[in-house]
Design a protein around this motif. Structure first.
Motif, mmCIF file in Angstrom:
data_model
loop_
_atom_site.group_PDB
_atom_site.id
_atom_site.type_symbol
_atom_site.label_atom_id
_atom_site.label_comp_id
_atom_site.label_asym_id
_atom_site.label_seq_id
_atom_site.Cartn_x
_atom_site.Cartn_y
_atom_site.Cartn_z
ATOM 1 N N LEU A 190 106.669 77.776 6.060
ATOM 2 C CA LEU A 190 106.631 78.647 7.231
ATOM 3 C C LEU A 190 106.802 80.096 6.792
ATOM 4 O O LEU A 190 107.585 80.402 5.899
ATOM 5 C CB LEU A 190 107.743 78.272 8.212
ATOM 6 C CG LEU A 190 107.612 76.917 8.904
ATOM 7 C CD1 LEU A 190 108.872 76.624 9.705
ATOM 8 C CD2 LEU A 190 106.388 76.885 9.801
ATOM 9 N N SER A 191 106.082 80.971 7.438
ATOM 10 C CA SER A 191 106.158 82.390 7.095
ATOM 11 C C SER A 191 107.570 82.923 7.334
ATOM 12 O O SER A 191 108.136 82.731 8.406
ATOM 13 C CB SER A 191 105.172 83.193 7.953
ATOM 14 O OG SER A 191 105.459 84.578 7.858
ATOM 15 N N PRO A 192 108.147 83.606 6.343
ATOM 16 C CA PRO A 192 109.447 84.239 6.550
ATOM 17 C C PRO A 192 109.328 85.603 7.232
ATOM 18 O O PRO A 192 110.326 86.260 7.477
ATOM 19 C CB PRO A 192 109.978 84.396 5.120
ATOM 20 C CG PRO A 192 108.751 84.552 4.297
ATOM 21 C CD PRO A 192 107.664 83.744 4.964
ATOM 22 N N PHE A 193 108.095 86.008 7.523
ATOM 23 C CA PHE A 193 107.863 87.330 8.116
ATOM 24 C C PHE A 193 107.413 87.267 9.572
ATOM 25 O O PHE A 193 107.224 88.289 10.208
ATOM 26 C CB PHE A 193 106.811 88.089 7.302
ATOM 27 C CG PHE A 193 107.171 88.236 5.858
ATOM 28 C CD1 PHE A 193 108.214 89.058 5.467
ATOM 29 C CD2 PHE A 193 106.491 87.523 4.872
ATOM 30 C CE1 PHE A 193 108.562 89.183 4.122
ATOM 31 C CE2 PHE A 193 106.827 87.640 3.534
ATOM 32 C CZ PHE A 193 107.873 88.473 3.164
ATOM 33 N N SER A 194 107.189 86.057 10.094
ATOM 34 C CA SER A 194 106.762 85.929 11.485
ATOM 35 C C SER A 194 107.319 84.648 12.068
ATOM 36 O O SER A 194 107.791 83.773 11.347
ATOM 37 C CB SER A 194 105.232 85.928 11.584
ATOM 38 O OG SER A 194 104.702 84.761 10.973
ATOM 39 N N ASP A 195 107.270 84.549 13.389
ATOM 40 C CA ASP A 195 107.753 83.367 14.084
ATOM 41 C C ASP A 195 106.589 82.401 14.245
ATOM 42 O O ASP A 195 105.699 82.616 15.056
ATOM 43 C CB ASP A 195 108.304 83.787 15.457
ATOM 44 C CG ASP A 195 108.741 82.598 16.287
ATOM 45 O OD1 ASP A 195 108.974 81.534 15.697
ATOM 46 O OD2 ASP A 195 108.835 82.740 17.524
ATOM 47 N N GLU A 196 106.581 81.345 13.447
ATOM 48 C CA GLU A 196 105.478 80.389 13.509
ATOM 49 C C GLU A 196 105.992 78.968 13.333
ATOM 50 O O GLU A 196 107.077 78.743 12.796
ATOM 51 C CB GLU A 196 104.429 80.688 12.440
ATOM 52 C CG GLU A 196 104.916 80.491 11.014
ATOM 53 C CD GLU A 196 103.821 80.713 9.984
ATOM 54 O OE1 GLU A 196 102.776 81.257 10.350
ATOM 55 O OE2 GLU A 196 104.021 80.327 8.817
ATOM 56 N N ARG A 197 105.196 78.019 13.824
ATOM 57 C CA ARG A 197 105.571 76.606 13.707
ATOM 58 C C ARG A 197 104.625 75.847 12.784
ATOM 59 O O ARG A 197 104.907 74.735 12.379
ATOM 60 C CB ARG A 197 105.608 75.961 15.093
ATOM 61 C CG ARG A 197 106.692 76.556 15.993
ATOM 62 C CD ARG A 197 106.864 75.761 17.273
ATOM 63 N NE ARG A 197 107.947 76.289 18.071
ATOM 64 C CZ ARG A 197 107.810 77.196 19.026
ATOM 65 N NH1 ARG A 197 106.615 77.656 19.316
ATOM 66 N NH2 ARG A 197 108.845 77.651 19.709
ATOM 67 N N THR A 198 103.466 76.431 12.516
ATOM 68 C CA THR A 198 102.505 75.824 11.598
ATOM 69 C C THR A 198 102.471 76.641 10.315
ATOM 70 O O THR A 198 102.246 77.851 10.375
ATOM 71 C CB THR A 198 101.092 75.790 12.221
ATOM 72 O OG1 THR A 198 101.163 75.084 13.456
ATOM 73 C CG2 THR A 198 100.121 75.089 11.291
#
Length: 658
Positions: free
Chosen positions: A36-44
């Motif tokens: 998961l990206s540590p720079f944005s809020d994502e679930r995929t």
């Protein structure tokens, strides 16, 4: 300044997957890792790490680079800080050269705040362990809590003297500026005399995931009713309490390894659990749990076990944070301790084996826990029971995964002894209400968007074909420049009857040589300045080194070029992110037919450039129709024949490899 030999050793030793693995939970995806990206809020997952290329790419934000670039982006390190961090991680001795006055003057303001905070942490621990006051008051308190010397040092615990300005005087005497003592909140300014914020308190440094000191928590040891029991550093450029979890630095590896995070409330809860042998535990430091704190855990694991004190009033207030965890798509369990116990006191008197067993046996799924807790309040009151059911369904509605929602509905129906259909209907109403509210908001935003869209419709950009082709050339050089491939040259010759025929010659070239010679042959220079700079530098680099190393190459170019290089070479990795093969879809990779890809790109560039010349010639004729344009028309005819040749060559290249 750090010596170049140290920098080189760091780059040769550091492994990007190991460095990033300390901050992000990575899973194998073919030859790469994803997370998961540590720079944005994502679930995929859209965050890719390539061990082979020693780079990373975050497709959700466009950021990318090597291990140093990650630390600079994620931890806001300066370049020297990132190098020092890696040197410490890999036990590399740092050689430094003398820093100039100008370099000292250019030290970042945030860096100055970090340095002050780190000095304060060392000062407070030195006072705790080595001063009479520190040992008599602070150390005695920690020993009474059952903390060993090893634990005290692990968490850098300290003591701030009772004297009004003991720390401030020491810091100023060591050359630290008052502006940074104030901006970090360590010193409170006053006209007559500034004083220490944390005087007379035991100190708990609050660290980032990489171990940098961001702020402090201080506990008073006297019975002064006017003073707060716990006092935290104020918000600053480096400390945002809603984005920090106490103990995350000490717990991150254990959280990833155990694939679970225990969440507690206080500093001593965390410390006592560590000392008991359970290290995958963090605290929200007494503040209400925030989405940013949850996302911090989400980078390391999908599983959270919330640990609550035994008192019922505290439980009822604390479970509100569970809905936030569910909204982030995480799995939640809840465990409470016997009445009168908290994580600190329970861990202190319980052996490791018994503590692990208790947590395993008493950690309940959030819905079971919430139902059992609230049912005690509702008892035989039907109105309260109805409110409880709505409360439960509201929590379930927060879960983004539909299958998970349905399973929880079934479980809730069983526990509450109510029709599943009623719960499904209630859930549908809640979801519909949320959709309606979102729809209203989107309509308002759409109206604003339409205004902007109408104003800028005429200015919508067209695809820049030349930019795309030149970018492809750089991509080929970066990925395959050193490879030797068999190329097919399509040549023209006139036969005995005067008819022009095509014939082919096959010859091996290094890809970098093939591209360089092709552009030289056409006297073509890349039009984009950035690509032109990268092209020249790459060709020169290939001629200087025997074996091309992407990591070494990234070290030698400026940050703006390094970012562009990373973006280019990680584009293909998006195919891996989607796991097409797992769905029986087999995309064709450029590496499967490098010579074809090179030939297509060069021919397409030639075709485009010649096409542009033809268009310019046509414009010249149209601008003056009364002039003698015979020569221009002949040139158009010649160039058109050339385009036809490119078309035939490109068709041959395409058909040969398909």
């Amino acid at each position: 300044m750090i010596a170049q030999t140290t920098v080189d050793t760091v780059f040769e030793t550091a492994r990007v997957e190991e460095v990033i693995g300390d901050f992000v939970q990575l899973k194998r995806a073919g030859s790469n890792f994803k997370g998961l990206s540590p720079f944005s809020d994502e679930r995929t997952p859209s965050f890719m790490v390539s061990p082979v290329k020693q780079i990373w790419k975050d497709f959700s934000t466009g950021k990318g680079g090597n291990a140093v670039a990650f630390l600079m982006e994620h931890e806001h390190f300066t370049y020297p800080e990132a190098i020092k961090y890696l040197a410490k991680k890999y036990n590399i001795e740092i050689e430094e050269t003398q820093q100039t006055d100008l370099e000292k003057a250019n030290t970042d303001l945030r860096e100055s705040m970090y340095l002050v905070s780190e000095f304060a942490a060392k000062y407070f621990q030195d006072v705790l362990l080595n001063s009479e006051e520190g040992k008599a008051i602070g150390l005695t308190y920690f020993k009474e809590r059952g903390f060993t010397n090893e634990t005290i040092k692990k968490f850098s615990l300290g003591y701030s003297p009772e004297t009004w300005d003991a720390f401030t005087k020491e810091a100023l005497g060591k050359g630290y500026k008052m502006e940074f003592l104030e901006s970090t909140g360590l010193t409170i300014p006053r006209e007559d005399r500034p004083f220490d914020r944390f005087k007379g308190r035991v100190m708990f440094p609050i660290q980032s995931m990489s171990g940098r000191v961001l702020g402090f928590g201080g506990r008073i040891l006297t019975n002064d009713k006017k003073a707060a029991k716990y006092l935290n550093s104020p918000e600053s450029d480096i400390y945002h309490k809603s984005k920090v979890l106490y103990g995350i630095y000490q717990a991150k590896q254990a959280i990833a390894k155990q694939n679970n995070c225990f969440l507690v409330e206080g500093y001593t809860d965390v410390i006592q659990f560590h000392q008991a042998g359970i290290e995958n535990v963090v605290a929200s430091s007494g503040t209400a749990l925030t989405p940013d704190q949850i996302r911090l855990i989400n980078r390391l694991t999908k599983n959270i076990t919330v640990l609550f004190d035994g008192d019922a009033a505290g439980l009822r207030a604390s479970i509100r944070g569970i809905d936030l965890i569910l909204e982030e798509g995480m799995n939640v369990k809840v465990c409470s301790f016997p009445d009168g116990e908290d994580p600190d006191s329970f861990a202190k008197k319980t052996s490791y084996d018994d503590l692990v067993r208790y947590l395993d046996e008493n950690a309940k799924d959030f819905i079971q826990f919430k139902a059992s807790l609230l049912m005690k309040e509702a008892q035989n009151d039907p109105v309260k029971k109805a409110d409880l059911i709505r409360d439960m369904v509201t929590s379930i509605s927060k879960i983004p995964d539909r299958i998970q929602r349905e399973i929880y509905i079934q479980e809730c129906a069983r526990i509450m002894d109510i029709s599943e259909q009623v719960l499904v209907s209630t859930l549908a109403q809640l979801v519909q209400k949320e959709i309606t509210e979102i729809g209203k908001k989107q309509k308002q935003e759409q109206k604003a968007f339409e205004i902007v869209k109408n104003e800028s419709a005429a200015e919508s950009p067209k695809i820049d074909i030349l930019y795309s082709l030149e970018r492809k050339i750089i991509e080929i050089l970066l990925l395959y420049g050193n490879k030797t491939e068999l190329f097919e040259d399509v040549l023209l010759k006139t036969n005995e009857d005067g008819i022009v025929e095509m014939y082919t010659e096959k010859k091996e070239y290094k890809v970098v040589d093939r591209i360089y010679l092709s552009l030289q042959e056409d006297e073509v220079e890349l039009s984009n300045e950035m690509f032109r700079n990268i092209f020249s530098d790459l060709v020169a680099y290939y001629n200087q080194v025997e074996h091309f190393s992407l990591e070494s190459y990234l070290m030698r170019i400026p940050p703006d070029l390094a970012q562009e290089v990373t973006d280019i070479i990680m584009e293909d990795e998006q195919l891996v992110m989607h796991n097409w093969e797992g769905q029986n879809i087999f995309p064709k990779y450029k590496s499967d037919s490098i010579s074809q890809y090179v030939s297509e790109t060069i021919l397409s560039l030639r075709w485009y450039l010649v096409g542009s010349i033809i268009e310019e010639l046509k414009s010249s004729i149209q601008s003056d129709v009364n002039a003698d344009n015979t020569e221009l028309l002949m040139m158009i005819m010649d160039y058109s024949k050339l385009v036809n040749t490119f078309s035939q060559k490109l068709g041959r290249v395409m058909s040969r490899y398909h």
